[in-house]
Design a protein around this motif. Structure first.
Motif, mmCIF file in Angstrom:
data_model
loop_
_atom_site.group_PDB
_atom_site.id
_atom_site.type_symbol
_atom_site.label_atom_id
_atom_site.label_comp_id
_atom_site.label_asym_id
_atom_site.label_seq_id
_atom_site.Cartn_x
_atom_site.Cartn_y
_atom_site.Cartn_z
ATOM 1 N N SER A 196 -6.552 -11.711 -5.007
ATOM 2 C CA SER A 196 -6.802 -11.378 -6.408
ATOM 3 C C SER A 196 -5.577 -10.739 -7.056
ATOM 4 O O SER A 196 -5.230 -11.058 -8.194
ATOM 5 C CB SER A 196 -7.991 -10.421 -6.520
ATOM 6 N N PHE A 197 -4.924 -9.849 -6.334
ATOM 7 C CA PHE A 197 -3.714 -9.207 -6.867
ATOM 8 C C PHE A 197 -2.649 -10.258 -7.156
ATOM 9 O O PHE A 197 -1.992 -10.220 -8.201
ATOM 10 C CB PHE A 197 -3.176 -8.171 -5.872
ATOM 11 N N SER B 59 -7.178 2.658 -3.486
ATOM 12 C CA SER B 59 -7.425 1.365 -2.833
ATOM 13 C C SER B 59 -6.428 0.323 -3.320
ATOM 14 O O SER B 59 -5.889 -0.464 -2.536
ATOM 15 C CB SER B 59 -8.842 0.878 -3.121
ATOM 16 N N GLY B 60 -6.177 0.315 -4.619
ATOM 17 C CA GLY B 60 -5.242 -0.644 -5.194
ATOM 18 C C GLY B 60 -3.832 -0.456 -4.685
ATOM 19 O O GLY B 60 -3.125 -1.419 -4.380
ATOM 20 N N VAL B 61 -3.415 0.794 -4.551
ATOM 21 C CA VAL B 61 -2.068 1.084 -4.049
ATOM 22 C C VAL B 61 -1.931 0.619 -2.600
ATOM 23 O O VAL B 61 -0.877 0.110 -2.202
ATOM 24 C CB VAL B 61 -1.734 2.586 -4.215
ATOM 25 N N GLU B 62 -2.987 0.750 -1.813
ATOM 26 C CA GLU B 62 -2.947 0.266 -0.425
ATOM 27 C C GLU B 62 -2.768 -1.253 -0.372
ATOM 28 O O GLU B 62 -2.013 -1.765 0.454
ATOM 29 C CB GLU B 62 -4.207 0.682 0.336
ATOM 30 N N VAL B 63 -3.440 -1.966 -1.257
ATOM 31 C CA VAL B 63 -3.278 -3.424 -1.316
ATOM 32 C C VAL B 63 -1.841 -3.758 -1.703
ATOM 33 O O VAL B 63 -1.206 -4.628 -1.095
ATOM 34 C CB VAL B 63 -4.277 -4.060 -2.319
ATOM 35 N N GLU C 237 6.076 -8.969 2.133
ATOM 36 C CA GLU C 237 7.037 -9.638 1.245
ATOM 37 C C GLU C 237 6.405 -10.725 0.380
ATOM 38 O O GLU C 237 7.020 -11.726 0.073
ATOM 39 C CB GLU C 237 8.229 -10.181 2.043
ATOM 40 N N LEU C 238 5.151 -10.494 -0.020
ATOM 41 C CA LEU C 238 4.474 -11.429 -0.919
ATOM 42 C C LEU C 238 4.725 -11.078 -2.371
ATOM 43 O O LEU C 238 4.551 -11.902 -3.259
ATOM 44 C CB LEU C 238 2.971 -11.450 -0.629
ATOM 45 N N ILE C 239 5.147 -9.821 -2.604
ATOM 46 C CA ILE C 239 5.555 -9.380 -3.940
ATOM 47 C C ILE C 239 6.798 -8.526 -3.783
ATOM 48 O O ILE C 239 7.135 -8.093 -2.671
ATOM 49 C CB ILE C 239 4.454 -8.569 -4.666
ATOM 50 N N GLU C 240 7.473 -8.287 -4.895
ATOM 51 C CA GLU C 240 8.610 -7.369 -4.864
ATOM 52 C C GLU C 240 8.455 -6.366 -5.985
ATOM 53 O O GLU C 240 7.844 -6.638 -7.021
ATOM 54 C CB GLU C 240 9.941 -8.103 -4.980
#
Length: 79
Positions: free
Chosen positions: A36-37, A62-66, A74-77
């Motif tokens: 989802s993110f 919870s969001g910060v953990e995701v 390395e799916l986001i930067e």
């Protein structure tokens, strides 16, 4: 009638989670939250962490953990 609709929604969610896990078994994405993110970030590429978590209607911790997991894999930067 409302209980029937609620029950069906819960069942649909549970089935979705089970099939989602099967579909992503071999990939780098492990949870529905991570997926989802990534979808939200594809739609809104430059969000702050807080904005991203708010768009997904999650608690900040919870969001910060995701986000940490996505960064680690390395799916986001982070910019």
């Amino acid at each position: 009638m409302n209980t029937d609709i609620s029950t069906l929604l819960v069942f649909m969610y549970r089935y979705a989670v089970v099939y989602f896990k099967k579909a992503l078994k071999e990939g780098p994405i492990n949870t529905l939250d991570e997926f989802s993110f990534l979808i939200v970030l594809m739609t809104y590429p430059s969000l702050s962490k807080t904005e991203l978590v708010q768009k997904l209607i999650m608690e900040k911790t919870s969001g910060v953990e995701v986000i940490k997991r996505l960064l680690k894999n390395e799916l986001i930067e982070e910019i």
